[in-house]
Design a protein around this motif. Structure first.
Motif, PDB file in Angstrom:
ATOM      1  N   GLY A   1       0.811  -1.211   0.000  1.00 55.20           N
ATOM      2  CA  GLY A   1       0.000   0.000   0.000  1.00 55.20           C
ATOM      3  C   GLY A   1       0.839   1.253   0.000  1.00 55.20           C
ATOM      4  N   ARG A   2       0.484   2.151   0.884  1.00 54.80           N
ATOM      5  CA  ARG A   2       1.225   3.405   0.960  1.00 54.80           C
ATOM      6  C   ARG A   2       2.329   3.330   2.012  1.00 54.80           C
ATOM      7  NH1 ARG A   2      -2.877   6.695   2.687  1.00 54.80           N
ATOM      8  NH2 ARG A   2      -4.407   5.035   2.455  1.00 54.80           N
ATOM      9  N   GLY A   3       2.569   2.100   2.485  1.00 52.99           N
ATOM     10  CA  GLY A   3       3.658   1.928   3.434  1.00 52.99           C
ATOM     11  C   GLY A   3       3.309   2.377   4.833  1.00 52.99           C
ATOM     12  N   ASP A   4       2.028   2.592   5.065  1.00 50.79           N
ATOM     13  CA  ASP A   4       1.578   3.088   6.353  1.00 50.79           C
ATOM     14  C   ASP A   4       0.938   1.941   7.128  1.00 50.79           C
ATOM     15  OD1 ASP A   4       0.271   4.212   8.424  1.00 50.79           O
ATOM     16  OD2 ASP A   4      -1.077   5.468   7.227  1.00 50.79           O
ATOM     17  N   PRO A   5       1.543   1.555   8.252  1.00 48.27           N
ATOM     18  CA  PRO A   5       0.999   0.401   8.990  1.00 48.27           C
ATOM     19  C   PRO A   5      -0.437   0.625   9.459  1.00 48.27           C
ATOM     20  CG  PRO A   5       2.774   1.470  10.228  1.00 48.27           C
ATOM     21  CD  PRO A   5       2.750   2.092   8.878  1.00 48.27           C
ATOM     22  N   GLU A   6      -0.867   1.897   9.513  1.00 46.37           N
ATOM     23  CA  GLU A   6      -2.245   2.177   9.942  1.00 46.37           C
ATOM     24  C   GLU A   6      -3.235   2.001   8.795  1.00 46.37           C
ATOM     25  OE1 GLU A   6      -2.782   2.982  13.188  1.00 46.37           O
ATOM     26  OE2 GLU A   6      -0.616   2.644  13.356  1.00 46.37           O
ATOM     27  N   SER A   7      -2.711   1.930   7.544  1.00 52.00           N
ATOM     28  CA  SER A   7      -3.624   1.908   6.406  1.00 52.00           C
ATOM     29  C   SER A   7      -4.333   0.557   6.315  1.00 52.00           C
ATOM     30  CB  SER A   7      -2.869   2.191   5.114  1.00 52.00           C
ATOM     31  OG  SER A   7      -2.093   1.062   4.771  1.00 52.00           O
ATOM     32  N   ARG A   8      -5.370   0.524   5.479  1.00 47.71           N
ATOM     33  CA  ARG A   8      -6.187  -0.681   5.430  1.00 47.71           C
ATOM     34  C   ARG A   8      -5.778  -1.647   4.318  1.00 47.71           C
ATOM     35  NH1 ARG A   8     -12.123   0.044   5.225  1.00 47.71           N
ATOM     36  NH2 ARG A   8     -11.602   1.146   3.323  1.00 47.71           N
ATOM     37  N   GLY A   9      -4.694  -1.335   3.643  1.00 46.86           N
ATOM     38  CA  GLY A   9      -4.296  -2.157   2.495  1.00 46.86           C
ATOM     39  C   GLY A   9      -3.831  -3.556   2.875  1.00 46.86           C
ATOM     40  N   VAL A  10      -3.277  -4.265   1.880  1.00 42.42           N
ATOM     41  CA  VAL A  10      -2.739  -5.599   2.140  1.00 42.42           C
ATOM     42  C   VAL A  10      -1.234  -5.607   1.883  1.00 42.42           C
ATOM     43  CG1 VAL A  10      -4.873  -6.826   1.572  1.00 42.42           C
ATOM     44  CG2 VAL A  10      -3.183  -6.379  -0.226  1.00 42.42           C
ATOM     45  N   VAL A  11      -0.596  -6.632   2.422  1.00 44.26           N
ATOM     46  CA  VAL A  11       0.836  -6.813   2.236  1.00 44.26           C
ATOM     47  C   VAL A  11       1.091  -7.247   0.800  1.00 44.26           C
ATOM     48  CG1 VAL A  11       2.821  -8.221   2.922  1.00 44.26           C
ATOM     49  CG2 VAL A  11       1.146  -7.472   4.654  1.00 44.26           C
ATOM     50  N   THR A  12       1.998  -6.569   0.108  1.00 40.74           N
ATOM     51  CA  THR A  12       2.369  -6.990  -1.252  1.00 40.74           C
ATOM     52  C   THR A  12       3.423  -8.073  -1.162  1.00 40.74           C
ATOM     53  OG1 THR A  12       2.002  -4.710  -1.876  1.00 40.74           O
ATOM     54  CG2 THR A  12       2.949  -6.116  -3.520  1.00 40.74           C
ATOM     55  N   THR A  13       4.464  -7.810  -0.411  1.00 40.15           N
ATOM     56  CA  THR A  13       5.387  -8.888  -0.068  1.00 40.15           C
ATOM     57  C   THR A  13       6.134  -8.522   1.205  1.00 40.15           C
ATOM     58  OG1 THR A  13       6.935 -10.506  -0.955  1.00 40.15           O
ATOM     59  CG2 THR A  13       7.505  -8.207  -1.283  1.00 40.15           C
ATOM     60  N   ALA A  14       6.770  -9.523   1.789  1.00 45.70           N
ATOM     61  CA  ALA A  14       7.561  -9.313   2.999  1.00 45.70           C
ATOM     62  C   ALA A  14       8.882 -10.030   2.794  1.00 45.70           C
ATOM     63  CB  ALA A  14       6.834  -9.908   4.203  1.00 45.70           C
ATOM     64  N   ASN A  15       9.961  -9.507   3.382  1.00 46.87           N
ATOM     65  CA  ASN A  15      11.220 -10.228   3.250  1.00 46.87           C
ATOM     66  C   ASN A  15      11.207 -11.452   4.178  1.00 46.87           C
ATOM     67  OD1 ASN A  15      11.660  -9.054   5.744  1.00 46.87           O
ATOM     68  ND2 ASN A  15      13.670  -8.182   5.217  1.00 46.87           N
ATOM     69  N   TYR A  16      12.266 -12.272   4.060  1.00 42.96           N
ATOM     70  CA  TYR A  16      12.232 -13.545   4.784  1.00 42.96           C
ATOM     71  C   TYR A  16      12.291 -13.339   6.298  1.00 42.96           C
ATOM     72  CZ  TYR A  16      11.908 -16.246   0.569  1.00 42.96           C
ATOM     73  OH  TYR A  16      11.424 -16.796  -0.592  1.00 42.96           O
ATOM     74  N   GLU A  17      12.916 -12.234   6.749  1.00 41.60           N
ATOM     75  CA  GLU A  17      12.923 -11.940   8.196  1.00 41.60           C
ATOM     76  C   GLU A  17      11.493 -11.720   8.689  1.00 41.60           C
ATOM     77  OE1 GLU A  17      15.260 -10.932   6.236  1.00 41.60           O
ATOM     78  OE2 GLU A  17      17.143 -11.416   7.247  1.00 41.60           O
ATOM     79  N   ALA A  18      10.683 -10.994   7.912  1.00 37.44           N
ATOM     80  CA  ALA A  18       9.297 -10.738   8.330  1.00 37.44           C
ATOM     81  C   ALA A  18       8.445 -12.001   8.185  1.00 37.44           C
ATOM     82  CB  ALA A  18       8.703  -9.601   7.500  1.00 37.44           C
ATOM     83  N   ARG A  19       8.780 -12.832   7.185  1.00 41.69           N
ATOM     84  CA  ARG A  19       8.001 -14.071   7.001  1.00 41.69           C
ATOM     85  C   ARG A  19       8.127 -15.011   8.198  1.00 41.69           C
ATOM     86  NH1 ARG A  19       8.631 -15.505   0.485  1.00 41.69           N
ATOM     87  NH2 ARG A  19       8.551 -13.325  -0.145  1.00 41.69           N
ATOM     88  N   LYS A  20       9.267 -14.905   8.914  1.00 38.09           N
ATOM     89  CA  LYS A  20       9.436 -15.752  10.108  1.00 38.09           C
ATOM     90  C   LYS A  20       8.335 -15.486  11.128  1.00 38.09           C
ATOM     91  CE  LYS A  20      14.453 -15.864   9.831  1.00 38.09           C
ATOM     92  NZ  LYS A  20      15.516 -14.915  10.193  1.00 38.09           N
ATOM     93  N   PHE A  21       7.757 -14.287  11.066  1.00 37.34           N
ATOM     94  CA  PHE A  21       6.675 -13.941  12.007  1.00 37.34           C
ATOM     95  C   PHE A  21       5.306 -14.334  11.447  1.00 37.34           C
ATOM     96  CE2 PHE A  21      10.263 -11.301  13.034  1.00 37.34           C
ATOM     97  CZ  PHE A  21      10.257 -11.233  14.423  1.00 37.34           C
ATOM     98  N   GLY A  22       5.287 -14.951  10.278  1.00 37.07           N
ATOM     99  CA  GLY A  22       4.020 -15.397   9.689  1.00 37.07           C
ATOM    100  C   GLY A  22       3.420 -14.401   8.707  1.00 37.07           C
ATOM    101  N   VAL A  23       4.152 -13.323   8.435  1.00 39.03           N
ATOM    102  CA  VAL A  23       3.635 -12.323   7.492  1.00 39.03           C
ATOM    103  C   VAL A  23       3.804 -12.842   6.063  1.00 39.03           C
ATOM    104  CG1 VAL A  23       3.919  -9.966   6.633  1.00 39.03           C
ATOM    105  CG2 VAL A  23       4.259 -10.465   9.071  1.00 39.03           C
ATOM    106  N   HIS A  24       2.758 -12.679   5.221  1.00 39.36           N
ATOM    107  CA  HIS A  24       2.894 -13.092   3.823  1.00 39.36           C
ATOM    108  C   HIS A  24       2.069 -12.199   2.901  1.00 39.36           C
ATOM    109  CE1 HIS A  24      -1.093 -14.920   4.039  1.00 39.36           C
ATOM    110  NE2 HIS A  24      -0.721 -15.490   5.171  1.00 39.36           N
ATOM    111  N   SER A  25       2.305 -12.355   1.578  1.00 37.78           N
ATOM    112  CA  SER A  25       1.604 -11.565   0.567  1.00 37.78           C
ATOM    113  C   SER A  25       0.101 -11.710   0.738  1.00 37.78           C
ATOM    114  CB  SER A  25       1.968 -12.044  -0.843  1.00 37.78           C
ATOM    115  OG  SER A  25       3.326 -11.861  -1.086  1.00 37.78           O
ATOM    116  N   ALA A  26      -0.624 -10.617   0.475  1.00 37.75           N
ATOM    117  CA  ALA A  26      -2.091 -10.591   0.475  1.00 37.75           C
ATOM    118  C   ALA A  26      -2.702 -10.584   1.885  1.00 37.75           C
ATOM    119  CB  ALA A  26      -2.677 -11.732  -0.356  1.00 37.75           C
TER     120      ALA A  26
END
Ligand code: TTP
Ligand code: MG
Length: 372
Positions: free
Chosen positions: A60-85
């Motif tokens: 999205g606009r890179g704002d954690p408060e925004s309502r968008g979805v994750v486009t992608t996350a690096n592998y460090e963030a994926r360790k926390f369960g974050v993924h595309s969409a």
């Protein structure tokens, strides 16, 4: 296995160019699928070295408060369960310490062009599959498979500073699965005799073309892994999934795929398709379908312009809720790349597809290109 794969020559040399024999008995090919690792996030990290090692989420606009979805996350963030969409709000809950960045498509397209230019220098038979992936036909190369794979990875790294993962196999279907097996920074060479050990244990949805709906239906029928799918009677699959999809499921699970790697100059058609989040009825949901048809026509027209192509045959493809595919096409008196012409033809074709069942996929295709 219900098909008899051609036995590969008896050799201990893992890298022999002849090691890969195609299932289904056609001649041996060496097909690579190359996919960039955490692409958008990696591009961001490349220009912000100070973020190295931190979890990074692009969306999205890179704002954690925004309502968008994750486009992608690096592998460090994926360790926390974050993924595309994933909804941004959920990503923030899972990994509040992440660095959130907005998407910058212009930059991703620039880097995409760079890595593809580096690849064609080594492997000219390249099929562009989108912003971060390509297929390559390495059959005619003399170098051993692993040497080629490492050379490609080095060239991509040199041109962009980024890592990719490569799968090399007898066909596109297996190469695509293979490139995902050792991500990130992977190089996976899959031989026909590896099918049972490396592919069959995987969940059926790892096959490109088995989406959430199909894998759900398979699971309800007691089929979870690719191996279980490979063991199903083709006739039984056809009875549940229709003639074309059922037969394809059987071939795919057995590692059979004869599709060629199509370079731009030999491309015979351009198409765009979309699978709906919920099935749509051709009559009751006509408005939503009409909007999608218009969007797909616009996208195909843009693709034609980009590739400097004009076509004379416009086609529409649908898949219904029972996985049966129907196509209708229309040949025009003149070659075109015009959105309005393509859209009008697509609507005419759509009016001729069966209207009795809900649809789950819609596609628009332009073929029969002008020569030269
Ligand atoms: P992918 O290749 O699916 O994902 P990735 O490159 O981020 O990670 P990896 O391949 O290492 O698993 O997609 C390529 C880019 O496409 C990705 O960086 C962002 C974009 N993308 C979306 O915009 N929406 C999506 O749902 C997905 C999956 C990807
Ligand atoms: Mg990728």
């Amino acid at each position: 296995m219900s098909t008899t794969p051609l036995s590969p020559p008896d050799t201990d040399d893992d890298d022999a160019a002849t090691e890969i024999a195609a299932p289904g008995g056609d001649f041996a090919r060496r097909i690579a699928h190359l996919d960039m690792d955490a692409f958008y996030a990696s591009v961001e990290l490349a220009r912000r070295p100070e973020l190295a090692g931190l979890p990074v989420i692009v969306g999205g606009r890179g704002d954690p408060e925004s309502r968008g979805v994750v486009t992608t996350a690096n592998y460090e963030a994926r360790k926390f369960g974050v993924h595309s969409a994933m909804p941004m709000a959920k990503a923030v809950r899972l990994c509040p310490q992440a660095v959130f960045l907005p998407v910058d498509f212009a930059e991703y397209r620039r880097v995409s062009r760079l890595f593809k230019a580096a690849i064609v220098e080594i492997a000219p038979v390249m099929e562009d599959r989108g912003i971060d992936e390509v297929y390559l036909d390495l059959t005619e190369h003399e170098e051993p498979t692993r040497v080629l794979g490492l050379a490609l990875k080095a060239a991509v790294k040199e041109a962009t500073g980024l890592t990719c993962s490569i799968g090399i196999a007898p066909n596109k279907l297996l190469a695509k699965i293979a490139s995902d097996l050792e991500k990130p920074n992977g190089l996976t060479i899959l031989r026909t005799q590896d099918l049972a050990t490396r592919i069959w244990p995987l969940p059926a949805r790892k096959i490109n073309g088995i989406g959430p709906k199909a894998s759900e239906k398979l699971a309800a029928l007691g089929v979870n892994t690719i191996g279980e799918l490979a063991a199903c009677e083709p006739g039984w699959l056809v009875s549940h999934f229709g003639k074309s999809y059922g037969a394809w499921l059987h071939r795919a699970a057995n590692g059979i795929d004869a599709r060629p790697v199509e370079t731009e100059s030999e491309r015979k058609s351009l198409s765009r398709e979309t699978t709906f989040a919920t099935d749509l009825h051709p009559v009751r949901d006509w408005q939503a379908l009409a909007r999608l048809l218009a969007e797909l026509s616009r996208d195909v027209a843009a693709d034609l312009a980009k590739h400097k192509l004009r076509g004379r045959t416009i086609g529409v493809k649908v898949r219904n809720d029972q996985f049966a595919i129907a196509t209708r096409d229309l040949s025009l008196p003149e070659f075109t790349d015009r959105e309005a012409v393509i859209r009008k033809a697509a609507f005419e074709c759509f009016a001729r597809v069966p209207q009795n069942r809900k649809l789950r996929l819609l596609g628009v295709r332009v073929s029969n290109f002008e020569q030269g």
